[in-house]
Each structure stands twice: as C-alpha cells, then as structure tokens.
Design an enzyme around this catalytic site. Structure first.
Site, mmCIF file in Angstrom:
data_model
loop_
_atom_site.group_PDB
_atom_site.id
_atom_site.type_symbol
_atom_site.label_atom_id
_atom_site.label_comp_id
_atom_site.label_asym_id
_atom_site.label_seq_id
_atom_site.Cartn_x
_atom_site.Cartn_y
_atom_site.Cartn_z
ATOM 1 N N PRO A 97 90.446 43.707 103.143
ATOM 2 C CA PRO A 97 89.580 43.791 101.968
ATOM 3 C C PRO A 97 90.168 44.664 100.864
ATOM 4 O O PRO A 97 90.644 45.768 101.121
ATOM 5 C CB PRO A 97 88.292 44.389 102.522
ATOM 6 C CG PRO A 97 88.675 45.079 103.769
ATOM 7 C CD PRO A 97 89.934 44.450 104.279
ATOM 8 N N GLU A 98 90.148 44.156 99.658
ATOM 9 C CA GLU A 98 90.459 44.981 98.508
ATOM 10 C C GLU A 98 89.120 45.397 97.900
ATOM 11 O O GLU A 98 88.053 45.014 98.389
ATOM 12 C CB GLU A 98 91.348 44.209 97.530
ATOM 13 C CG GLU A 98 92.656 43.782 98.228
ATOM 14 C CD GLU A 98 93.871 43.631 97.323
ATOM 15 O OE1 GLU A 98 93.868 44.174 96.212
ATOM 16 O OE2 GLU A 98 94.834 42.983 97.758
ATOM 17 N N LYS A 133 87.766 51.392 98.218
ATOM 18 C CA LYS A 133 87.554 50.620 99.444
ATOM 19 C C LYS A 133 86.517 51.279 100.360
ATOM 20 O O LYS A 133 86.414 50.946 101.538
ATOM 21 C CB LYS A 133 88.888 50.459 100.175
ATOM 22 C CG LYS A 133 89.911 49.697 99.331
ATOM 23 C CD LYS A 133 91.254 49.604 100.009
ATOM 24 C CE LYS A 133 92.247 48.850 99.123
ATOM 25 N NZ LYS A 133 93.582 48.764 99.728
ATOM 26 N N ARG A 153 105.203 48.570 102.794
ATOM 27 C CA ARG A 153 104.369 47.418 102.434
ATOM 28 C C ARG A 153 105.262 46.320 101.888
ATOM 29 O O ARG A 153 106.262 46.594 101.225
ATOM 30 C CB ARG A 153 103.352 47.802 101.343
ATOM 31 C CG ARG A 153 102.491 49.000 101.649
ATOM 32 C CD ARG A 153 101.392 48.697 102.641
ATOM 33 N NE ARG A 153 100.470 47.660 102.201
ATOM 34 C CZ ARG A 153 99.397 47.902 101.458
ATOM 35 N NH1 ARG A 153 99.114 49.111 101.054
ATOM 36 N NH2 ARG A 153 98.585 46.913 101.123
#
Ligand SMILES: [Zn+2]
Length: 297
Positions: free
Chosen positions: A31-32, A81, A287
């Site tokens: 989820p962003e 978040k 990432r």
C-alpha cells in the site's frame, strides 16, 4: 509541529450517502499513501459516531482491543502510510499495514474468524478485520504527536508543508529517489508514485537532492499531490498523460496485478511511451528503481 493539533482529514458523521464505493475489502498490493487515506475514509464511513466492540481473535492485541471495546470512534485519519482511529477517551489506534497487512470489512454480522485476525471491530451495522499489520497499537496524544513529528509532509493532507521536505532535500547529497522514499522526508509516497513522478518531471532518480531547484521541487510536489489525489478517488495508480494512453498510442493496455497505466514502474526493457528507449532498472537503498535513460537524463 510537535503538539500542534491537526484536523482529522477524514471524518464521517451522520447517515449520508457512502463516501466510497467499490471493492475495498482486500488490499493485494504494497500500500502507498492513497490506500491508507481510502481506508481512513472507509472506516470513518463505517464506524465514526458509533460505539464499537473490539476483539483480538488471534490474541496478540487482546489488551488493546479490551480498551477500545465499548468506546465511540470519533474520527479517523491517515498520515502517510499510517492509519489512526481516534477514540473517545483520548487515545488512538495506530495501524501500519506494512507489506502483509490486510483489512477486510462488511455489513451485518461478521463471519466466523478465519486465520490470524489481530483486531476485529464490530458495530450494530458493520464489521472490520485486520490481519498481519506491522503495527497495531494504542497511542496516547503525545505519542500521536511524536508520530506526526517524525513524518515528512503528506501530499494528501491539507496541512502539509512542502517546504519542510525541501529543506531536507536541498541540503542532501542523497539521490532524489531515496529521499522521496524516506518517510521522514515525504510521507505516503512509495516506489510507484516516486518513480512515476520523477519520470513525469524529467528528473533522474539519482540526481543529488541538493541539485533540485526550488522550481523543480514545486513541480514535483504539485505532481505528487495530483497523482495521489487521483489515486484516492480511483483506488489505483494511473500516471500516464492522455497522449500516452493505450487508445491514444494504439498499444495494448498494461497487464499487471497492480493495475493502472504507468510510464516506468515495473517496465524494465519495455519501450518508453514517450521516446521508445528501453526502460532501465537499477537499485537504490535496496529498492528497485525504474527510469527512462533518455527522458530522465
Ligand atoms: Zn523516454
């Protein structure tokens, strides 16, 4: 900012038309921030103003659930978040879904508990189950203030101050992508929004923060606000301008479980929608990173 009361961004009162429709029951992706803002709005719609019963069928949040149970949910809020439920009695439930957290909800009686349900909320009308979160805890007002203070501005919040983020970015030699993924610099942005906004701005993800001009930051911030706001509405991330949509270009639509039309995210080796150069992939702070070596040089 510490100690400054912030307005709840999403409260839902009364019995008006539901704010959100469509499938929100299961979150299948990392989820962003837009997802958490949707959850906050959804939970406000389901429970704000109602006394809720809380339980932890799995047992790991039994004490916290006991404290929530029987109190009224007064407001919900997303900050980056992080999801907050503000309960009567001056305490908040703090949830961070992390990679594996899932929320399901429904009307009427809840189903028999299945799997590891950390928290189940029920009212006379609705139920909600939380599974697998990274954080599920109760916070006092000073702890909530501390959480807010350690997060950067959230493009989805009306109270966000983008200059606070630029103060960090403009004095850093770190690559821009790493800075934008750092939740203490900007809150709520994940890999999709960051890689896509950098593409749209024509900025290399490896540009040192201190080389980003004030005008460049203004454009980038405004674009994050626009892209993330759209995603709150639609529930998916679309970043492709009209001229580069499948129908405009006569190309097939994207097939990906993340949905949405994007320029670079998870498109390594595929031609750039703008210049046809194959999209590059690299890593930054462990990432994956995606960019067009021509459009973002
Ligand atoms: Zn390109």
């Amino acid at each position: 900012m510490l100690g400054t009361p912030l307005p709840a961004v999403t409260t839902w009162q009364g019995r008006a038309r539901p704010l959100l429709t469509g499938p929100l029951a299961t979150l299948g992706v990392v989820p962003e921030g837009h997802t958490i803002h949707r959850l906050a709005a959804r939970h406000a719609e389901l429970f704000v103003g109602d006394k809720v019963l809380a339980a932890s069928p799995q047992g790991r949040f039994a004490d916290g659930a006991a404290r929530i149970s029987g109190t009224v949910l007064e407001a919900t809020e997303a900050y980056g978040k992080h999801l907050l439920h503000h309960y009567a009695g001056e305490f908040a439930l703090h949830v961070h879904l992390g990679l594996y957290g899932k929320v399901t909800d429904g009307d009427g009686e809840p189903p028999e508990p299945v799997g590891q349900i950390r928290l189940r909320l029920t009212s006379d009308r609705h139920w909600l189950d939380l599974r697998g979160p990274t954080a599920c805890e109760l916070l006092s007002p000073p702890e909530v203030a501390a959480l807010r203070a350690r997060l950067g501005p959230d493009p989805l919040r009306a109270d966000a101050d983008p200059e606070r983020a630029y103060a960090r970015i403009s004095r850093s030699v770190m690559p821009l992508a790493a800075l934008l993924l750092d939740q203490t610099v900007v809150a709520g942005t994940g890999l999709i929004f960051v890689t896509e906004a950098l593409f749209r701005a024509g900025l290399s993800p490896r540009l040192p923060g201190r080389e980003l001009t004030p005008a460049g930051w203004q454009v980038l911030w405004a674009d994050l606000v626009e892209l993330m706001t759209l995603a709150v509405t639609t529930g998916r991330i679309d970043t492709v301008r009209a001229a580069h949509l499948p129908e405009a270009m006569g190309r097939p639509a994207r097939v990906d479980r993340h949905g949405g039309e994007v320029y670079v995210y998870r498109r390594p080796g595929q031609p750039c929608h703008v210049c046809r150069t194959p999209i590059s992939r690299g890593t930054i702070t462990a990432r994956n990173l995606y960019w067009c070596p021509t459009c973002q040089s």
